[in-house]
Design a protein around this motif. Structure first.
Motif, PDB file in Angstrom:
ATOM      1  N   THR A  67       0.827  -1.215   0.000  1.00 57.84           N
ATOM      2  CA  THR A  67       0.000   0.000   0.000  1.00 57.84           C
ATOM      3  C   THR A  67       0.859   1.262   0.000  1.00 57.84           C
ATOM      4  OG1 THR A  67      -1.753  -1.153   1.198  1.00 57.84           O
ATOM      5  CG2 THR A  67      -1.812   1.243   1.223  1.00 57.84           C
ATOM      6  N   LEU A  68       1.859   1.286   0.852  1.00 60.29           N
ATOM      7  CA  LEU A  68       2.674   2.493   1.002  1.00 60.29           C
ATOM      8  C   LEU A  68       3.622   2.714  -0.172  1.00 60.29           C
ATOM      9  CD1 LEU A  68       3.516   2.128   4.807  1.00 60.29           C
ATOM     10  CD2 LEU A  68       1.977   3.810   3.766  1.00 60.29           C
ATOM     11  N   SER A  69       4.163   1.622  -0.734  1.00 60.71           N
ATOM     12  CA  SER A  69       5.132   1.771  -1.826  1.00 60.71           C
ATOM     13  C   SER A  69       4.471   1.942  -3.186  1.00 60.71           C
ATOM     14  CB  SER A  69       6.064   0.557  -1.867  1.00 60.71           C
ATOM     15  OG  SER A  69       5.359  -0.604  -2.301  1.00 60.71           O
ATOM     16  N   GLY A  70       3.351   1.251  -3.385  1.00 62.06           N
ATOM     17  CA  GLY A  70       2.686   1.290  -4.687  1.00 62.06           C
ATOM     18  C   GLY A  70       3.523   0.672  -5.795  1.00 62.06           C
ATOM     19  N   MET A  71       4.500  -0.162  -5.434  1.00 60.19           N
ATOM     20  CA  MET A  71       5.434  -0.717  -6.415  1.00 60.19           C
ATOM     21  C   MET A  71       5.047  -2.112  -6.899  1.00 60.19           C
ATOM     22  SD  MET A  71       9.010   0.551  -4.653  1.00 60.19           S
ATOM     23  CE  MET A  71      10.018  -0.278  -5.897  1.00 60.19           C
ATOM     24  N   ILE A  72       3.995  -2.688  -6.333  1.00 64.78           N
ATOM     25  CA  ILE A  72       3.604  -4.048  -6.709  1.00 64.78           C
ATOM     26  C   ILE A  72       2.414  -3.983  -7.657  1.00 64.78           C
ATOM     27  CG2 ILE A  72       2.807  -6.278  -5.839  1.00 64.78           C
ATOM     28  CD1 ILE A  72       4.240  -5.686  -3.238  1.00 64.78           C
ATOM     29  N   THR A  73       2.523  -4.644  -8.790  1.00 66.75           N
ATOM     30  CA  THR A  73       1.446  -4.609  -9.782  1.00 66.75           C
ATOM     31  C   THR A  73       0.201  -5.298  -9.239  1.00 66.75           C
ATOM     32  OG1 THR A  73       2.230  -6.673 -10.787  1.00 66.75           O
ATOM     33  CG2 THR A  73       3.069  -4.609 -11.711  1.00 66.75           C
ATOM     34  N   ALA A  74      -0.941  -4.936  -9.792  1.00 68.01           N
ATOM     35  CA  ALA A  74      -2.233  -5.392  -9.263  1.00 68.01           C
ATOM     36  C   ALA A  74      -2.341  -6.913  -9.217  1.00 68.01           C
ATOM     37  CB  ALA A  74      -3.361  -4.808 -10.102  1.00 68.01           C
ATOM     38  N   GLN A  75      -1.982  -7.603 -10.315  1.00 63.27           N
ATOM     39  CA  GLN A  75      -2.151  -9.054 -10.341  1.00 63.27           C
ATOM     40  C   GLN A  75      -1.226  -9.755  -9.356  1.00 63.27           C
ATOM     41  OE1 GLN A  75      -2.294  -9.346 -14.853  1.00 63.27           O
ATOM     42  NE2 GLN A  75      -3.360 -11.222 -14.294  1.00 63.27           N
ATOM     43  N   ILE A  76       0.018  -9.273  -9.237  1.00 64.58           N
ATOM     44  CA  ILE A  76       0.949  -9.888  -8.293  1.00 64.58           C
ATOM     45  C   ILE A  76       0.475  -9.645  -6.856  1.00 64.58           C
ATOM     46  CG2 ILE A  76       3.297  -9.724  -7.355  1.00 64.58           C
ATOM     47  CD1 ILE A  76       4.312  -9.361 -10.171  1.00 64.58           C
ATOM     48  N   LEU A  77      -0.021  -8.442  -6.573  1.00 67.30           N
ATOM     49  CA  LEU A  77      -0.553  -8.147  -5.246  1.00 67.30           C
ATOM     50  C   LEU A  77      -1.733  -9.052  -4.921  1.00 67.30           C
ATOM     51  CD1 LEU A  77      -0.924  -6.504  -2.654  1.00 67.30           C
ATOM     52  CD2 LEU A  77      -2.175  -4.792  -3.992  1.00 67.30           C
ATOM     53  N   ARG A  78      -2.657  -9.192  -5.854  1.00 75.35           N
ATOM     54  CA  ARG A  78      -3.850 -10.011  -5.608  1.00 75.35           C
ATOM     55  C   ARG A  78      -3.498 -11.485  -5.449  1.00 75.35           C
ATOM     56  NH1 ARG A  78      -7.999  -7.047  -9.982  1.00 75.35           N
ATOM     57  NH2 ARG A  78      -7.566  -4.932  -9.210  1.00 75.35           N
ATOM     58  N   TYR A 200      -6.605 -16.995 -14.033  1.00 78.88           N
ATOM     59  CA  TYR A 200      -5.516 -16.103 -14.433  1.00 78.88           C
ATOM     60  C   TYR A 200      -5.986 -14.722 -14.869  1.00 78.88           C
ATOM     61  CZ  TYR A 200      -2.837 -20.451 -14.458  1.00 78.88           C
ATOM     62  OH  TYR A 200      -2.234 -21.630 -14.092  1.00 78.88           O
ATOM     63  N   ASN A 201      -7.267 -14.581 -15.096  1.00 80.75           N
ATOM     64  CA  ASN A 201      -7.801 -13.335 -15.641  1.00 80.75           C
ATOM     65  C   ASN A 201      -8.262 -12.417 -14.516  1.00 80.75           C
ATOM     66  OD1 ASN A 201      -9.263 -11.381 -17.169  1.00 80.75           O
ATOM     67  ND2 ASN A 201      -9.569 -12.897 -18.773  1.00 80.75           N
ATOM     68  N   THR A 202      -8.153 -11.128 -14.729  1.00 86.11           N
ATOM     69  CA  THR A 202      -8.646 -10.171 -13.722  1.00 86.11           C
ATOM     70  C   THR A 202     -10.160  -9.990 -13.785  1.00 86.11           C
ATOM     71  OG1 THR A 202      -8.111  -8.363 -15.227  1.00 86.11           O
ATOM     72  CG2 THR A 202      -6.509  -8.860 -13.506  1.00 86.11           C
ATOM     73  N   GLU A 203     -10.831 -10.776 -14.624  1.00 83.05           N
ATOM     74  CA  GLU A 203     -12.301 -10.786 -14.628  1.00 83.05           C
ATOM     75  C   GLU A 203     -12.836 -11.981 -13.856  1.00 83.05           C
ATOM     76  OE1 GLU A 203     -13.832 -10.562 -18.574  1.00 83.05           O
ATOM     77  OE2 GLU A 203     -12.938  -8.609 -18.986  1.00 83.05           O
ATOM     78  N   GLY A 204     -11.919 -12.781 -13.275  1.00 79.10           N
ATOM     79  CA  GLY A 204     -12.330 -13.951 -12.513  1.00 79.10           C
ATOM     80  C   GLY A 204     -12.058 -13.785 -11.032  1.00 79.10           C
ATOM     81  N   ILE A 205     -11.379 -14.781 -10.448  1.00 81.01           N
ATOM     82  CA  ILE A 205     -11.111 -14.758  -9.005  1.00 81.01           C
ATOM     83  C   ILE A 205     -10.316 -13.515  -8.611  1.00 81.01           C
ATOM     84  CG2 ILE A 205      -9.956 -15.972  -7.122  1.00 81.01           C
ATOM     85  CD1 ILE A 205     -10.552 -18.593  -8.659  1.00 81.01           C
ATOM     86  N   MET A 452     -14.793 -16.219  -4.335  1.00 79.13           N
ATOM     87  CA  MET A 452     -15.944 -16.982  -4.842  1.00 79.13           C
ATOM     88  C   MET A 452     -16.869 -16.086  -5.656  1.00 79.13           C
ATOM     89  SD  MET A 452     -15.296 -20.002  -3.845  1.00 79.13           S
ATOM     90  CE  MET A 452     -16.821 -20.893  -4.174  1.00 79.13           C
ATOM     91  N   ALA A 453     -17.026 -14.855  -5.197  1.00 81.92           N
ATOM     92  CA  ALA A 453     -17.826 -13.907  -5.982  1.00 81.92           C
ATOM     93  C   ALA A 453     -17.162 -13.647  -7.321  1.00 81.92           C
ATOM     94  CB  ALA A 453     -17.988 -12.598  -5.214  1.00 81.92           C
ATOM     95  N   GLY A 454     -15.815 -13.649  -7.337  1.00 80.33           N
ATOM     96  CA  GLY A 454     -15.090 -13.491  -8.588  1.00 80.33           C
ATOM     97  C   GLY A 454     -15.392 -14.605  -9.568  1.00 80.33           C
ATOM     98  N   ILE A 455     -15.588 -15.821  -9.048  1.00 77.64           N
ATOM     99  CA  ILE A 455     -15.967 -16.941  -9.915  1.00 77.64           C
ATOM    100  C   ILE A 455     -17.334 -16.681 -10.541  1.00 77.64           C
ATOM    101  CG2 ILE A 455     -16.660 -19.381  -9.895  1.00 77.64           C
ATOM    102  CD1 ILE A 455     -14.448 -19.890  -7.868  1.00 77.64           C
TER     103      ILE A 455
END
Length: 683
Positions: A67-78, A200-205, A452-455
């Motif tokens: 959160t503080l660094s903002g250096m981690i990409t969204a998919q890797i963070l999730r 693997y998709n950001t429209e799923g889990i 699960m909601a992502g599924i």
């Protein structure tokens, strides 16, 4: 009552059969573990405890760094977020409720490592996965299948079977849709396409819900754990006792006020009920309230805590992300409906107290407001800080961070004062570690529900089912908005039964909100509508988990308690219709004068409905007859009187000028007529 005696409603089944009357702290804890899956975690000792603590602390530190660094990409963070969650889920939660909570089977360690490994596979191979997107390997598919299955198992353990079944039905639909007729038909998808889209998709889990969970929801849960450590819950109860404890039916009013306040930082109706109910329900019974009513007051108020901003059981954050609007907009929209809801309960509680002739608690037993506020008022500073920054236009992430910093600074300041006075510090390194462990544990159910909601959302986007379901509901209702709202209400109540707040909102909004949006309803109003009826399932029979918890503490019959709680929560069945037909209640495109009129007439309407449901009002004999009950002469209304008040109240509640005027006139006539009759009877 015998120790093994159960409070069972013979006409019911399910969780009621497992409820024991409870009074002490240990039994309260067991009650929460029985009713609230999120509380049924293992309490490790020795080396197992150290592993859990280390993983939890590393998890929290990673989240703060991200959160503080903002250096981690969204998919890797999730993906990393989910890896921690999956490992902790199997470390902390046993396969069944009956299994001992002081052991850690080897198979759970293996499942946790495999579950975490599946998500770390994305982190380690992120660039390669991006390059071969749409052309995934057999190993990619196998890892995805294993990861999804382990997510389902952790959902079964922690969140519950209903959402697991719903998600499973959606996954099956992706494969068999090509064989289905009508609006459910689609061209069908291969195993590789479905698995890779979900895993693997950001429209799923790893979609929007997990995105919100891995950022500001986590921060607010950490904030809530810090607040809980400060003892703010007891402070809220003491403040409410100082304000309302001495009024007629004081403990019941304290229950309503304290549950509204606790709901701003708690994410569970059951936890709210047990937490504050352990104090308020015995006081209500001692004062003279029946057990069923006492349990119902606490259950309905605690459930309403999930509707009270700013936190709303983390649903506010998810709603903001889903709708793409600022978080503060959700908070503003929720204020008036929540106040109306609690006002309705407060009025009913007051009328019940007057009907039974109940007085408040003796003044000598109550804390004094000013000394209490001067000595412990600093506890609300973190909440003030968060609300201040949100209203100033700052992001939810920034506001949460400032709230966390404020909590820590206050804790350290209090500890310094303790040391200066020669006392043991009340907030130290051990407390910080405890808070980290609590935050890591509390995020597990939220993250799994979001996954699960992502599924579900992933299948909806893949197949286009969302528009089809909405069209199906609208078609079933013949294109009529009111009928569509009725069907949406029923669907939301059913889907929300037994589900945690976050899962509740994600399921109901995904499946039902689209239907009423298609008929031109504001998206925010549609999502709030589905959310309200999903939440109110916690007091609606037959599941009614919050009501069952209240009944267990009150040693009352669960189903009678649930019926009473539903009656007390009547506002939640009316208010959503109000803001759908008049979005100005949600502060959407509204003027101050109009808003004041809407709220004033709605409050009068809630009064009329409460009088009707309670069958009592004004403290004197009714229009047609009176009766003597309890202490002294008590007003009881017959069916005609109650019907007239109900009609007048509903007319005031309907957000339309003509009905408001008619309702106000009816209410005025009824009240004046009562007063005239009273004078006549006194002669």
């Amino acid at each position: 009552m015998k120790d093994k005696e159960k409070i069972i409603d013979e006409s019911s089944s399910g969780p009621i059969e497992n409820i024991l009357p409870t009074t002490n702290e240990e039994e309260m804890k067991n009650l929460m573990k029985d009713l609230d899956r999120e509380q049924a975690y293992r309490e490790h000792k020795c080396w197992r405890q150290y592993i859990t603590v280390i993983v939890s602390v590393v998890f929290v530190v990673f989240q703060l760094y991200a959160t503080l660094s903002g250096m981690i990409t969204a998919q890797i963070l999730r993906a990393t977020h989910l890896a921690f969650v999956q490992f902790l889920a199997f470390l902390l939660f046993p396969a069944t409720k009956k299994m001992p909570r002081n052991t850690l089977p080897l198979y759970d360690v293996i499942l946790g490592l495999i579950g975490a490994g599946c998500w770390m596979y994305i982190v380690i191979n992120f660039e390669a996965l991006v390059r071969r997107s749409g052309n995934n390997t057999v190993l990619d598919v196998i890892i995805g299948i294993i990861g999804i299955l382990i997510l389902f198992e952790s959902c079964r353990r922690i969140v519950g079977i209903p959402i697991m079944i719903i998600a499973a039905v959606f996954v099956i639909y992706a494969f068999i849709g090509k064989y289905l007729p009508g609006f459910l038909h689609h061209r069908g998808y291969s195993l590789q396409r479905v698995v890779c889209h979900l895993f693997y998709n950001t429209e799923g889990i790893m979609g929007t819900p997990i995105g919100a969970c891995s950022t500001f929801i986590f921060l607010f849960i950490l904030f809530g754990a810090l607040l809980e450590k400060t003892g703010i819950g007891q402070f809220f109860i003491d403040v409410c006792n100082a304000i309302a404890g001495g009024a007629s039916g004081g403990p019941a009013k304290v229950a309503v006020l304290s549950s509204a306040l606790l709901g701003t930082v708690s994410g569970s109706s059951v936890s709210n009920t047990v937490g504050s109910g352990s104090f308020t329900i015995p006081m209500m019974k001692k004062l003279g309230y029946k057990g069923e009513f006492a349990g119902a007051v606490e259950a309905s108020a605690s459930t309403g805590g999930q509707l009270m901003p700013p936190i709303m059981g983390a649903a506010a954050f998810l709603m903001a992300e889903s709708l793409g609007i600022p978080y503060i907009t959700i908070v503003k929209a929720a204020v008036i409906p929540a106040l109306l809801y609690f006002t309705g309960i407060f009025i009913t509680v007051h009328l019940e107290a007057k009907k039974l002739g109940l007085k408040g608690l003796p003044k000598e037993e109550l804390p004094r407001f000013l000394p209490l506020f001067l000595s412990k008022g600093y506890m609300i500073l973190p909440l003030v800080v968060i609300i201040w920054f949100l209203c100033s236009g700052k992001t939810a992430v920034f506001a949460a961070l400032m709230g966390i910093v404020t909590c820590v600074l206050i804790g350290l300041s209090v500890s310094i004062v303790d040391l200066a006075k020669g006392r043991k510090p009340t907030f130290g390194a051990k407390d910080i570690i405890d808070v980290m462990c609590a935050a890591a544990r509390n995020i597990i159910s939220v993250a799994i529900a979001c996954g699960m909601a992502g599924i579900i959302i992933g299948i909806v986007t893949l197949t286009g089912l969302g528009l089809k379901l909405g069209a199906g509901l609208v078609s079933l209702a013949g294109g009529k908005l009111f009928l569509t709202l009725i069907f949406t209400m029923l669907a939301s109540i059913i889907l929300g039964m037994g589900a945690p707040t976050t899962a509740n909102y994600l399921i109901t909004s995904t499946i039902t909100a689209g239907a009423i949006i298609q008929l031109g309803v504001q998206p925010l109003a549609a999502h709030m509508f589905a959310f309200y009826f999903g939440i109110i399932a916690d007091v609606t029979p037959p599941v009614a988990l919050a009501a069952i918890a209240g009944a267990a503490i009150a040693k009352a019959k669960p189903m009678k308690t649930a019926v009473n709680a539903t009656k007390l929560a009547i506002g939640a069945f009316i208010i959503p219709y109000m803001f759908v037909y008049n979005p100005q209640m949600l502060m959407i495109d509204t003027k101050v004068g109009t808003l004041v009129f809407i709220v004033a007439t709605a409050l009068i309407g809630m009064f009329g409905i409460s009088v009707s449901l309670e069958g009592y009002g004004f403290g004197f004999t009714g229009i047609l007859h009176g009766s003597n009950k309890a202490k002294g002469l008590v007003t009881t209304f017959d069916v005609l009187e109650r019907l007239l008040f109900a009609i007048a109240g509903l007319l005031c509640v309907i957000p339309e000028s003509r009905t408001d005027i008619i309702g106000l006139i009816m209410m005025a006539v009824l009240i004046i007529y009562q007063i005239v009759i009273k004078k006549i009877l006194k002669r």
